[in-house]
Design an enzyme around this catalytic site. Structure first.
Site, PDB file in Angstrom:
ATOM      1  N   GLU A  32      10.507  11.146 -32.472  1.00  0.00           N
ATOM      2  CA  GLU A  32       9.097  11.453 -32.177  1.00  0.00           C
ATOM      3  C   GLU A  32       9.074  13.097 -32.427  1.00  0.00           C
ATOM      4  OE1 GLU A  32       9.535  10.701 -27.974  1.00  0.00           O
ATOM      5  OE2 GLU A  32       9.988   8.181 -28.351  1.00  0.00           O
TER       6      GLU A  32
ATOM      7  N   SER B 212      15.225   0.723 -27.391  1.00  0.00           N
ATOM      8  CA  SER B 212      15.007  -0.153 -26.642  1.00  0.00           C
ATOM      9  C   SER B 212      16.411  -0.875 -26.016  1.00  0.00           C
ATOM     10  CB  SER B 212      14.273  -1.476 -27.600  1.00  0.00           C
ATOM     11  OG  SER B 212      12.756  -0.581 -28.032  1.00  0.00           O
TER      12      SER B 212
ATOM     13  N   GLY C 130      16.044   4.942 -23.883  1.00  0.00           N
ATOM     14  CA  GLY C 130      14.799   5.928 -23.075  1.00  0.00           C
ATOM     15  C   GLY C 130      14.295   5.721 -21.819  1.00  0.00           C
ATOM     16  N   GLY C 131      13.553   4.468 -22.231  1.00  0.00           N
ATOM     17  CA  GLY C 131      13.023   3.466 -21.137  1.00  0.00           C
ATOM     18  C   GLY C 131      13.466   3.124 -20.508  1.00  0.00           C
TER      19      GLY C 131
ATOM     20  N   GLY D 295      11.149   2.377 -28.655  1.00  0.00           N
ATOM     21  CA  GLY D 295      10.048   2.018 -27.183  1.00  0.00           C
ATOM     22  C   GLY D 295       9.591   0.361 -27.812  1.00  0.00           C
TER      23      GLY D 295
ATOM     24  N   HIS E 188      14.883  13.886 -32.591  1.00  0.00           N
ATOM     25  CA  HIS E 188      14.134  12.865 -31.813  1.00  0.00           C
ATOM     26  C   HIS E 188      13.416  12.344 -33.068  1.00  0.00           C
ATOM     27  CE1 HIS E 188      12.877   9.261 -29.629  1.00  0.00           C
ATOM     28  NE2 HIS E 188      13.934   9.561 -28.429  1.00  0.00           N
TER      29      HIS E 188
ATOM     30  N   GLU F  49      18.955   6.101 -34.695  1.00  0.00           N
ATOM     31  CA  GLU F  49      17.809   5.203 -33.944  1.00  0.00           C
ATOM     32  C   GLU F  49      16.798   5.132 -34.827  1.00  0.00           C
ATOM     33  OE1 GLU F  49      17.387   6.563 -29.604  1.00  0.00           O
ATOM     34  OE2 GLU F  49      16.627   8.135 -30.515  1.00  0.00           O
TER      35      GLU F  49
ATOM     36  N   ASN G 177      17.422   9.389 -21.778  1.00  0.00           N
ATOM     37  CA  ASN G 177      16.160  10.627 -22.734  1.00  0.00           C
ATOM     38  C   ASN G 177      15.164  10.038 -22.236  1.00  0.00           C
ATOM     39  OD1 ASN G 177      14.530  12.113 -23.662  1.00  0.00           O
ATOM     40  ND2 ASN G 177      14.703  10.716 -25.182  1.00  0.00           N
ATOM     41  N   TRP G 178      14.688  10.842 -20.657  1.00  0.00           N
ATOM     42  CA  TRP G 178      13.811  10.930 -19.543  1.00  0.00           C
ATOM     43  C   TRP G 178      12.744  11.167 -20.858  1.00  0.00           C
ATOM     44  CZ3 TRP G 178      15.745  13.450 -14.702  1.00  0.00           C
ATOM     45  CH2 TRP G 178      16.651  12.393 -14.276  1.00  0.00           C
ATOM     46  N   LYS G 179      12.621  11.727 -21.611  1.00  0.00           N
ATOM     47  CA  LYS G 179      11.145  11.735 -22.134  1.00  0.00           C
ATOM     48  C   LYS G 179      10.320  12.967 -21.912  1.00  0.00           C
ATOM     49  CE  LYS G 179      11.755   7.796 -25.728  1.00  0.00           C
ATOM     50  NZ  LYS G 179      11.210   7.488 -26.728  1.00  0.00           N
TER      51      LYS G 179
HETATM   52  C1  PEP Z   1      15.065   7.035 -27.827  1.00  0.00           C
HETATM   53  O1  PEP Z   1      13.589   7.896 -26.905  1.00  0.00           O
HETATM   54  O2  PEP Z   1      16.046   8.159 -27.787  1.00  0.00           O
HETATM   55  C2  PEP Z   1      14.745   5.717 -27.353  1.00  0.00           C
HETATM   56  C3  PEP Z   1      15.993   5.247 -27.849  1.00  0.00           C
HETATM   57  O3  PEP Z   1      14.127   4.346 -26.506  1.00  0.00           O
HETATM   58  P1  PEP Z   1      13.563   3.593 -25.773  1.00  0.00           P
HETATM   59  O4  PEP Z   1      15.497   2.954 -25.406  1.00  0.00           O
HETATM   60  O5  PEP Z   1      12.952   3.768 -25.169  1.00  0.00           O
HETATM   61  O6  PEP Z   1      13.772   3.130 -27.380  1.00  0.00           O
END
Ligand code: PEP
Length: 263
Positions: free
Chosen positions: A106, A222, A243-244, A182, A104, A176, A14-16
């Protein structure tokens, strides 16, 4: 090396709201270079760029016949109409998008999307012949108060309400925990497994065993190359939503190749 179960793992990036379309092209090219056909035999991989970058990434995947699935981060539930700034499921299908993240944390927190909205979006994705990745997860307060399972159970039941067993069998749930997204905090493999096993048992109760055994459940929060092998060795964890770490193609490729580092 054996994976924990018969379900093929799905590793999703997920490049957000990162990367312009030039950077997105570079990232997908580097990722494709880091993975080979032997890897794709063991794992499904999807990337989820911003809407503005979908066409660029699609062009690279198509031109070089790269077996990485294209994903979106969001969708609107209506098929068309006066919804300024929104994107419909049919528009995504036309771009060869096959996975769409819905719900998600967010979007739930910042854009006030509740389980009913998530349900409508999941239905729109399914109706357009794509696969929803339905995100669920508890906050830190909910975990500390002992209510994590209730919250996640309610999210699963309401976000998927009205879907039939065949639809549920084909979709992906991403567990999640909000406190792990994050933050650099990761649920322990044991805690993540407990919640994913609970989700699967709930799906058995609501849609039957065949749907529960076919459904893929990702862990997200993460995830890094260093933590992926232990998480993905768990019996009920069938992939990761990243994500990151997915912004770095070398790191993300190592996550996708978690099997090479499994205990
Ligand atoms: C996400 O955005 O779904 C996520 C899990 O982010 P991160 O890996 O950065 O925690």
């Amino acid at each position: 090396m054996a994976t924990a179960n018969a379900r093929k793992p799905l590793i999703s990036g997920n490049w957000k709201m990162n990367h312009n379309h030039f950077e997105a092209i570079q990232t997908i090219q580097k990722l494709a270079y880091a993975l080979n056909s032997a890897d794709y035999a063991h794992v499904d991989v999807s990337v989820h760029p911003s809407f503005t970058n979908l066409r660029s990434v699609q062009t690279v995947l198509q031109a070089d016949d790269i077996p990485i699935a294209l994903g979106a981060q969001n969708v609107h539930m209506a098929s068309h109409g006066a919804f300024t700034g929104e994107v419909s499921a049919n528009m995504l299908t036309k771009l060869n998008v096959s996975f769409v993240i819905v719900g998600h944390s967010e979007r739930r927190a910042l854009f006030v999307e509740d389980n009913e909205v998530v349900n409508e979006k999941a239905r729109a994705v399914l109706a357009a012949n794509m696969t929803p990745i339905v995100c669920v997860g508890e906050t830190l307060e909910q975990r500390r108060s002992g209510g994590a399972q209730d919250v996640v159970g309610e999210q699963v039941a309401h976000s998927l309400a009205g879907l039939d067993a065949e639809m549920v069998a084909g979709l992906v749930i991403a567990y999640e925990p909000v406190w792990a997204i994050g933050t650099g905090e990761t649920a322990t493999p044991h805690d993540a497994q407990l919640m994913c096993a609970y989700i699967r048992s709930l799906v058995t109760e609501l849609w039957g065993d065949a749907a529960a055994q076919a459904l893929r459940i990702q862990y997200g929060g993460s995830v890094k190359a260093a933590t992926a092998p232990d998480l993905l060795a768990q019996a009920d964890i069938d992939g990761a939503l990243v994500g990151g770490a997915s912004l770095d193609p070398a790191e993300f490729a190592r996550i996708a190749n978690f099997r090479l580092y499994q205990p």
